[in-house]
Design a protein around this motif. Sequence first.
Motif, mmCIF file in Angstrom:
data_model
loop_
_atom_site.group_PDB
_atom_site.id
_atom_site.type_symbol
_atom_site.label_atom_id
_atom_site.label_comp_id
_atom_site.label_asym_id
_atom_site.label_seq_id
_atom_site.Cartn_x
_atom_site.Cartn_y
_atom_site.Cartn_z
ATOM 1 N N LEU A 163 8.534 7.629 32.520
ATOM 2 C CA LEU A 163 9.701 7.345 33.361
ATOM 3 C C LEU A 163 10.529 8.593 33.652
ATOM 4 N N LEU A 164 10.268 9.691 32.932
ATOM 5 C CA LEU A 164 11.057 10.913 33.151
ATOM 6 C C LEU A 164 10.915 11.425 34.585
ATOM 7 N N SER A 165 9.786 11.152 35.210
ATOM 8 C CA SER A 165 9.600 11.671 36.574
ATOM 9 C C SER A 165 9.898 10.609 37.634
ATOM 10 N N THR A 166 10.766 9.655 37.284
ATOM 11 C CA THR A 166 11.133 8.617 38.263
ATOM 12 C C THR A 166 12.649 8.453 38.387
ATOM 13 N N ILE B 230 9.572 20.516 31.666
ATOM 14 C CA ILE B 230 10.002 19.187 31.168
ATOM 15 C C ILE B 230 8.834 18.476 30.518
ATOM 16 N N ASN B 231 8.906 18.362 29.199
ATOM 17 C CA ASN B 231 7.897 17.542 28.525
ATOM 18 C C ASN B 231 8.518 16.589 27.517
ATOM 19 N N ASP B 232 9.833 16.505 27.484
ATOM 20 C CA ASP B 232 10.440 15.457 26.657
ATOM 21 C C ASP B 232 11.844 15.158 27.191
ATOM 22 N N LEU B 233 12.465 14.170 26.572
ATOM 23 C CA LEU B 233 13.759 13.709 27.070
ATOM 24 C C LEU B 233 14.809 14.811 26.998
ATOM 25 N N ASP B 234 14.765 15.623 25.939
ATOM 26 C CA ASP B 234 15.767 16.697 25.835
ATOM 27 C C ASP B 234 15.602 17.707 26.967
ATOM 28 N N ASP B 235 14.334 18.062 27.292
ATOM 29 C CA ASP B 235 14.096 18.964 28.428
ATOM 30 C C ASP B 235 14.688 18.342 29.697
ATOM 31 N N TYR B 236 14.446 17.052 29.853
ATOM 32 C CA TYR B 236 14.907 16.354 31.061
ATOM 33 C C TYR B 236 16.432 16.333 31.126
ATOM 34 N N ARG B 237 17.048 16.120 29.954
ATOM 35 C CA ARG B 237 18.528 16.136 29.909
ATOM 36 C C ARG B 237 19.048 17.486 30.421
ATOM 37 N N GLY B 238 18.405 18.589 29.980
ATOM 38 C CA GLY B 238 18.845 19.927 30.377
ATOM 39 C C GLY B 238 18.693 20.139 31.877
ATOM 40 N N PHE B 239 17.543 19.750 32.419
ATOM 41 C CA PHE B 239 17.279 19.929 33.855
ATOM 42 C C PHE B 239 18.237 19.066 34.679
ATOM 43 N N HIS B 240 18.392 17.832 34.254
ATOM 44 C CA HIS B 240 19.253 16.887 34.970
ATOM 45 C C HIS B 240 20.689 17.416 34.997
ATOM 46 N N SER C 232 0.824 -1.205 0.000
ATOM 47 C CA SER C 232 0.000 0.000 0.000
ATOM 48 C C SER C 232 0.865 1.265 0.000
ATOM 49 N N ALA C 233 0.160 2.404 -0.128
ATOM 50 C CA ALA C 233 0.843 3.695 -0.274
ATOM 51 C C ALA C 233 1.707 3.995 0.944
ATOM 52 N N PRO C 234 2.815 4.727 0.727
ATOM 53 C CA PRO C 234 3.662 5.090 1.864
ATOM 54 C C PRO C 234 2.890 5.912 2.888
ATOM 55 N N LEU C 235 3.319 5.769 4.130
ATOM 56 C CA LEU C 235 2.689 6.506 5.222
ATOM 57 C C LEU C 235 3.733 7.411 5.861
ATOM 58 N N THR C 236 3.352 8.656 6.100
ATOM 59 C CA THR C 236 4.267 9.580 6.780
ATOM 60 C C THR C 236 3.700 9.883 8.156
ATOM 61 N N ILE C 237 4.518 9.694 9.188
ATOM 62 C CA ILE C 237 4.087 9.967 10.566
ATOM 63 C C ILE C 237 4.945 11.101 11.107
ATOM 64 N N LEU C 238 4.295 12.176 11.536
ATOM 65 C CA LEU C 238 5.028 13.300 12.146
ATOM 66 C C LEU C 238 5.039 13.097 13.642
ATOM 67 N N GLY C 239 6.220 12.872 14.209
ATOM 68 C CA GLY C 239 6.331 12.682 15.660
ATOM 69 C C GLY C 239 6.765 11.270 15.989
ATOM 70 N N THR C 240 7.768 11.160 16.856
ATOM 71 C CA THR C 240 8.253 9.840 17.288
ATOM 72 C C THR C 240 8.103 9.672 18.803
ATOM 73 N N GLY C 241 7.072 10.309 19.360
ATOM 74 C CA GLY C 241 6.739 10.065 20.759
ATOM 75 C C GLY C 241 6.017 8.726 20.851
ATOM 76 N N MET C 242 5.380 8.491 21.988
ATOM 77 C CA MET C 242 4.722 7.208 22.196
ATOM 78 C C MET C 242 3.586 6.995 21.196
ATOM 79 N N ALA C 243 2.988 8.095 20.714
ATOM 80 C CA ALA C 243 1.889 7.960 19.745
ATOM 81 C C ALA C 243 2.417 7.577 18.361
ATOM 82 N N GLY C 244 3.399 8.313 17.861
ATOM 83 C CA GLY C 244 3.935 8.048 16.519
ATOM 84 C C GLY C 244 4.573 6.675 16.435
ATOM 85 N N LEU C 245 5.459 6.372 17.399
ATOM 86 C CA LEU C 245 6.123 5.058 17.375
ATOM 87 C C LEU C 245 5.133 3.944 17.669
ATOM 88 N N GLY C 246 4.172 4.233 18.554
ATOM 89 C CA GLY C 246 3.161 3.218 18.882
ATOM 90 C C GLY C 246 2.381 2.820 17.635
#
Length: 386
Positions: A45-48, A128-138, A2-16
Amino acid sequence: MSAPLTILGTGMAGLGLARQLRAKGSQRPITLITSDSGDDYSKPLLSTGFAKKISPEKLVARSALQVADELQAVVRTHTRVDAIDTRTAELVIGAERLGYEELVLATGASSRPPFDIPESLHGRAFTINDLDDYRGFHAALMALNRPGRVAIIGAGLVGCEYANDLRAGGHEVIMIAPEDTPLIRLLPEPLGRVLGNTFLEIGIDMKLGRMLERLRDEKTHAALTFDDGQSLEADLVLIATGLTPRLELACQAGLEVSAQGIHTDRYLRTTTPGIYALGDGACVAGLNAMYVQPLQASAKALAATLTGTLSPVSYGAWPILVKTPACPVVALPPRNTPARWRIEGEGNDLTALAEDVEGQLIGFALTGQCVRRKVELARVAPGLLV
Ligand SMILES: Cc1cc2nc3c(=O)[nH]c(=O)nc-3n(C[C@H](O)[C@H](O)[C@H](O)COP(=O)(O)OP(=O)(O)OC[C@H]3O[C@@H](n4cnc5c(N)ncnc54)[C@H](O)[C@@H]3O)c2cc1C
């Protein structure tokens, strides 16, 4: 094929979604595009991590390369999509135009500080809403080379989870919020008080019932002033005042949106044919829940639809497990304001049952030992999208 699919976003929704498609045996070419590193991680897991002394890198389950390999997909990282041209079916990425056939928006939500963070405080004040934000805070906290003093603005789920986690990790925590009890959107007041008292017992300085009026950079620390005239100092400030769905791309492309998110029907179809949405950015049949269970249900339903079986999504009665181990909390907030809350139990072990005018259970909240009742109660509570 079938036709190619483009997904914008690789969070839990896009990868899921990509994973669900491959699990169904779909061979269609998939391109995933993300403005971040594309690392696969579990956002809850970012808040653990502070209690367990886990570095941000340990939270990465798979790199973008491993994801591409696992999913037999093209993964374009650090690639911001600037616009969607629905007339030509192309994505605008800087000077590049990239065609798509079917498009899924899994672009999530962004943090919503209620005030501008002064530029001089970047590196000291964080959201903090993603891993990069968490990296900065950490990194900023670790750079102190001693336990830090962290002011958390906001007493919702993210603020409470970080308060518990940072305190368990040995840091000094001050929680500031206008509400009188924490988790006001999930817990009726008596249960919120149980959580607030436990936070006090573990040494969190609770400054509730007041608003932040000024946030200043004092070179070696941040200075916070409140509407009651009091002030305090902190090494770092964590602003956890909620999220707002990312709407810019959809809005500019002419899709129907509201403050709740990109509008879709139960099939995750937006108002533009060939474009779908799911996850924190999507308002599905009038509801944007911003939790994992709804996006997983959406990914499953959309994968079925995209492989030829038109499948409406439904969300079950999913209790939210708040990660505050000092005082376990589970909540299934009612979709409508309950006619009454019936509260049972004693001490820290409380059950609150939300009932409608006919006495039917429409939600619940549990603290302490009572969290064990979550399965029993979820069985009788109504699903949120059925
Ligand atoms: C600290 C924390 C703890 C949480 N704990 C829980 C929990 O215990 N249980 C629970 O159910 N939920 C929890 N949640 C919520 C849950 O994690 C989210 O609902 C979920 O991760 C959202 O995933 P998403 O894929 O929709 O969005 P995101 O993870 O935000 O992904 C969005 C993606 O879109 C990309 N993107 C956006 N705009 C563009 C663009 N213009 N161009 C290219 N790419 C773009 C981003 O780079 C990213 O890849 C928690 C959230 C936080 C922050």
